[in-house]
Design a protein around this motif. Structure first.
Motif, PDB file in Angstrom:
ATOM      1  N   ARG A  27       0.843  -1.216   0.000  1.00 41.52           N
ATOM      2  CA  ARG A  27       0.000   0.000   0.000  1.00 41.52           C
ATOM      3  C   ARG A  27       0.875   1.263   0.000  1.00 41.52           C
ATOM      4  NH1 ARG A  27      -4.389  -1.985   4.426  1.00 41.52           N
ATOM      5  NH2 ARG A  27      -5.674  -3.195   2.991  1.00 41.52           N
ATOM      6  N   LEU A  28       1.898   1.261   0.850  1.00 41.03           N
ATOM      7  CA  LEU A  28       2.802   2.411   0.902  1.00 41.03           C
ATOM      8  C   LEU A  28       3.490   2.638  -0.442  1.00 41.03           C
ATOM      9  CD1 LEU A  28       4.446   1.904   4.408  1.00 41.03           C
ATOM     10  CD2 LEU A  28       3.017   3.850   3.717  1.00 41.03           C
ATOM     11  N   GLU A  29       3.947   1.548  -1.061  1.00 43.54           N
ATOM     12  CA  GLU A  29       4.619   1.669  -2.362  1.00 43.54           C
ATOM     13  C   GLU A  29       3.651   2.191  -3.427  1.00 43.54           C
ATOM     14  OE1 GLU A  29       8.057  -1.766  -1.903  1.00 43.54           O
ATOM     15  OE2 GLU A  29       6.074  -2.355  -2.652  1.00 43.54           O
ATOM     16  N   ALA A  30       2.419   1.716  -3.386  1.00 49.95           N
ATOM     17  CA  ALA A  30       1.426   2.173  -4.372  1.00 49.95           C
ATOM     18  C   ALA A  30       1.121   3.655  -4.170  1.00 49.95           C
ATOM     19  CB  ALA A  30       0.150   1.340  -4.250  1.00 49.95           C
ATOM     20  N   LYS A  31       0.984   4.082  -2.917  1.00 50.62           N
ATOM     21  CA  LYS A  31       0.712   5.502  -2.655  1.00 50.62           C
ATOM     22  C   LYS A  31       1.902   6.370  -3.081  1.00 50.62           C
ATOM     23  CE  LYS A  31      -2.561   4.998   1.148  1.00 50.62           C
ATOM     24  NZ  LYS A  31      -2.802   5.227   2.582  1.00 50.62           N
ATOM     25  N   ARG A  32       3.087   5.905  -2.791  1.00 52.05           N
ATOM     26  CA  ARG A  32       4.283   6.645  -3.183  1.00 52.05           C
ATOM     27  C   ARG A  32       4.339   6.802  -4.700  1.00 52.05           C
ATOM     28  NH1 ARG A  32       9.537   3.449  -3.131  1.00 52.05           N
ATOM     29  NH2 ARG A  32       8.312   2.546  -4.816  1.00 52.05           N
ATOM     30  N   ASP A  33       4.006   5.720  -5.404  1.00 56.43           N
ATOM     31  CA  ASP A  33       4.122   5.731  -6.860  1.00 56.43           C
ATOM     32  C   ASP A  33       3.160   6.710  -7.539  1.00 56.43           C
ATOM     33  OD1 ASP A  33       6.119   3.889  -6.591  1.00 56.43           O
ATOM     34  OD2 ASP A  33       4.878   2.160  -7.144  1.00 56.43           O
ATOM     35  N   VAL A  34       2.072   7.066  -6.860  1.00 56.57           N
ATOM     36  CA  VAL A  34       1.123   8.016  -7.470  1.00 56.57           C
ATOM     37  C   VAL A  34       1.275   9.425  -6.895  1.00 56.57           C
ATOM     38  CG1 VAL A  34      -0.559   6.251  -8.081  1.00 56.57           C
ATOM     39  CG2 VAL A  34      -0.748   7.440  -5.877  1.00 56.57           C
ATOM     40  N   THR A  35       2.183   9.592  -5.965  1.00 56.33           N
ATOM     41  CA  THR A  35       2.395  10.900  -5.344  1.00 56.33           C
ATOM     42  C   THR A  35       3.371  11.720  -6.175  1.00 56.33           C
ATOM     43  OG1 THR A  35       2.014   9.985  -3.150  1.00 56.33           O
ATOM     44  CG2 THR A  35       3.201  12.068  -3.244  1.00 56.33           C
ATOM     45  N   VAL A  36       3.005  12.972  -6.420  1.00 53.60           N
ATOM     46  CA  VAL A  36       3.867  13.838  -7.216  1.00 53.60           C
ATOM     47  C   VAL A  36       4.679  14.801  -6.352  1.00 53.60           C
ATOM     48  CG1 VAL A  36       2.843  13.902  -9.523  1.00 53.60           C
ATOM     49  CG2 VAL A  36       1.754  15.149  -7.681  1.00 53.60           C
ATOM     50  N   ASN A  37       4.189  15.125  -5.217  1.00 55.84           N
ATOM     51  CA  ASN A  37       4.888  16.053  -4.331  1.00 55.84           C
ATOM     52  C   ASN A  37       6.151  15.387  -3.793  1.00 55.84           C
ATOM     53  OD1 ASN A  37       5.625  17.191  -1.663  1.00 55.84           O
ATOM     54  ND2 ASN A  37       3.948  18.623  -2.140  1.00 55.84           N
ATOM     55  N   TYR A  38       7.276  16.106  -3.947  1.00 56.41           N
ATOM     56  CA  TYR A  38       8.583  15.565  -3.550  1.00 56.41           C
ATOM     57  C   TYR A  38       8.630  15.222  -2.058  1.00 56.41           C
ATOM     58  CZ  TYR A  38      13.545  15.337  -2.523  1.00 56.41           C
ATOM     59  OH  TYR A  38      14.766  14.919  -2.091  1.00 56.41           O
ATOM     60  N   ARG A  39       8.160  16.110  -1.218  1.00 59.60           N
ATOM     61  CA  ARG A  39       8.200  15.865   0.241  1.00 59.60           C
ATOM     62  C   ARG A  39       7.329  14.661   0.629  1.00 59.60           C
ATOM     63  NH1 ARG A  39       8.164  22.005   2.272  1.00 59.60           N
ATOM     64  NH2 ARG A  39      10.385  22.360   2.050  1.00 59.60           N
ATOM     65  N   ASP A  40       6.176  14.577   0.014  1.00 55.17           N
ATOM     66  CA  ASP A  40       5.302  13.435   0.305  1.00 55.17           C
ATOM     67  C   ASP A  40       5.958  12.121  -0.138  1.00 55.17           C
ATOM     68  OD1 ASP A  40       3.405  15.076   1.416  1.00 55.17           O
ATOM     69  OD2 ASP A  40       2.159  15.180  -0.397  1.00 55.17           O
ATOM     70  N   ARG A  41       6.602  12.165  -1.304  1.00 58.60           N
ATOM     71  CA  ARG A  41       7.307  10.959  -1.784  1.00 58.60           C
ATOM     72  C   ARG A  41       8.417  10.570  -0.807  1.00 58.60           C
ATOM     73  NH1 ARG A  41       6.599   8.824  -6.797  1.00 58.60           N
ATOM     74  NH2 ARG A  41       8.712   8.020  -6.959  1.00 58.60           N
ATOM     75  N   GLU A  42       9.149  11.535  -0.282  1.00 58.18           N
ATOM     76  CA  GLU A  42      10.218  11.256   0.685  1.00 58.18           C
ATOM     77  C   GLU A  42       9.639  10.653   1.965  1.00 58.18           C
ATOM     78  OE1 GLU A  42      13.623  11.225   0.532  1.00 58.18           O
ATOM     79  OE2 GLU A  42      13.042  11.353  -1.578  1.00 58.18           O
ATOM     80  N   ARG A  43       8.494  11.171   2.422  1.00 57.64           N
ATOM     81  CA  ARG A  43       7.847  10.595   3.611  1.00 57.64           C
ATOM     82  C   ARG A  43       7.435   9.146   3.353  1.00 57.64           C
ATOM     83  NH1 ARG A  43       3.997  15.338   4.739  1.00 57.64           N
ATOM     84  NH2 ARG A  43       5.573  16.627   3.905  1.00 57.64           N
ATOM     85  N   PHE A  44       6.907   8.903   2.169  1.00 53.82           N
ATOM     86  CA  PHE A  44       6.550   7.518   1.818  1.00 53.82           C
ATOM     87  C   PHE A  44       7.793   6.635   1.747  1.00 53.82           C
ATOM     88  CE2 PHE A  44       2.386   9.119   0.130  1.00 53.82           C
ATOM     89  CZ  PHE A  44       1.590   8.329   0.927  1.00 53.82           C
ATOM     90  N   ASN A  45       8.863   7.159   1.156  1.00 57.35           N
ATOM     91  CA  ASN A  45      10.107   6.387   1.092  1.00 57.35           C
ATOM     92  C   ASN A  45      10.620   6.036   2.488  1.00 57.35           C
ATOM     93  OD1 ASN A  45      10.331   6.118  -1.679  1.00 57.35           O
ATOM     94  ND2 ASN A  45      11.443   8.049  -1.914  1.00 57.35           N
ATOM     95  N   ASN A  46      10.550   6.980   3.415  1.00 53.38           N
ATOM     96  CA  ASN A  46      10.970   6.702   4.800  1.00 53.38           C
ATOM     97  C   ASN A  46      10.066   5.642   5.439  1.00 53.38           C
ATOM     98  OD1 ASN A  46      13.126   8.494   4.773  1.00 53.38           O
ATOM     99  ND2 ASN A  46      11.920  10.211   5.558  1.00 53.38           N
ATOM    100  N   SER A  47       8.770   5.783   5.211  1.00 52.66           N
ATOM    101  CA  SER A  47       7.836   4.791   5.763  1.00 52.66           C
ATOM    102  C   SER A  47       8.088   3.410   5.164  1.00 52.66           C
ATOM    103  CB  SER A  47       6.390   5.217   5.492  1.00 52.66           C
ATOM    104  OG  SER A  47       6.099   6.406   6.186  1.00 52.66           O
ATOM    105  N   ILE A  48       8.368   3.383   3.872  1.00 55.73           N
ATOM    106  CA  ILE A  48       8.654   2.113   3.190  1.00 55.73           C
ATOM    107  C   ILE A  48       9.924   1.497   3.762  1.00 55.73           C
ATOM    108  CG2 ILE A  48       9.405   1.132   0.979  1.00 55.73           C
ATOM    109  CD1 ILE A  48       7.384   3.140  -0.340  1.00 55.73           C
ATOM    110  N   TYR A  49      10.943   2.330   3.951  1.00 59.36           N
ATOM    111  CA  TYR A  49      12.210   1.848   4.518  1.00 59.36           C
ATOM    112  C   TYR A  49      11.968   1.235   5.899  1.00 59.36           C
ATOM    113  CZ  TYR A  49      16.928   1.968   6.435  1.00 59.36           C
ATOM    114  OH  TYR A  49      18.126   1.626   7.019  1.00 59.36           O
TER     115      TYR A  49
END
Length: 122
Positions: free
Chosen positions: A83-105
């Motif tokens: 779910r986190l990876e899917a949300k990250r993949d559709v997010t365009v905002n850089y900061r939001d993508r970084e938050r998703f990347n941290n959560s994924i990590y």
């Protein structure tokens, strides 16, 4: 004890390996069967052995239950990760993508910890 050994030596070769120790074991069994101390010790040893077996099986059952719980947690964590990876993949905002990347990590780390615990439990 010396008299008992002398008695047995008359017809048997105790403490000899010629008969694979049969005479020695026969003498020991007869001697032990006449000793209440040895009989008591034998009963205690049997009880201790049974307790060790029961303890072992309790540990096996505990690990099986733990493994099942870990499998459920792993499945849930894998769903969270997808779910986190899917949300990250559709997010365009850089900061939001970084938050998703941290959560994924973090999620991957937790997932690996669960898998390590499962391996240890099995």
């Amino acid at each position: 004890v010396a008299e008992y050994i002398d008695y047995w030596r008359g017809a048997n070769e105790i403490f000899s390996t010629r008969d694979s120790g049969r005479a020695t074991f026969e003498m020991a069994v007869e001697f032990a069967s006449q000793s209440s101390d040895l009989q008591c010790h034998l009963l205690l040893e049997k009880a201790d052995a049974e307790a060790r077996v029961q303890s072992h099986w309790a540990e096996v059952e505990r690990k099986q239950e733990l493994a099942e719980e870990l499998r459920v947690e792993i499945c849930s964590k894998e769903i969270d990760l997808r779910r986190l990876e899917a949300k990250r993949d559709v997010t365009v905002n850089y900061r939001d993508r970084e938050r998703f990347n941290n959560s994924i990590y973090n999620c991957r780390g937790e997932l690996q910890t669960l898998k390590d615990e499962l391996e240890e439990a099995e």
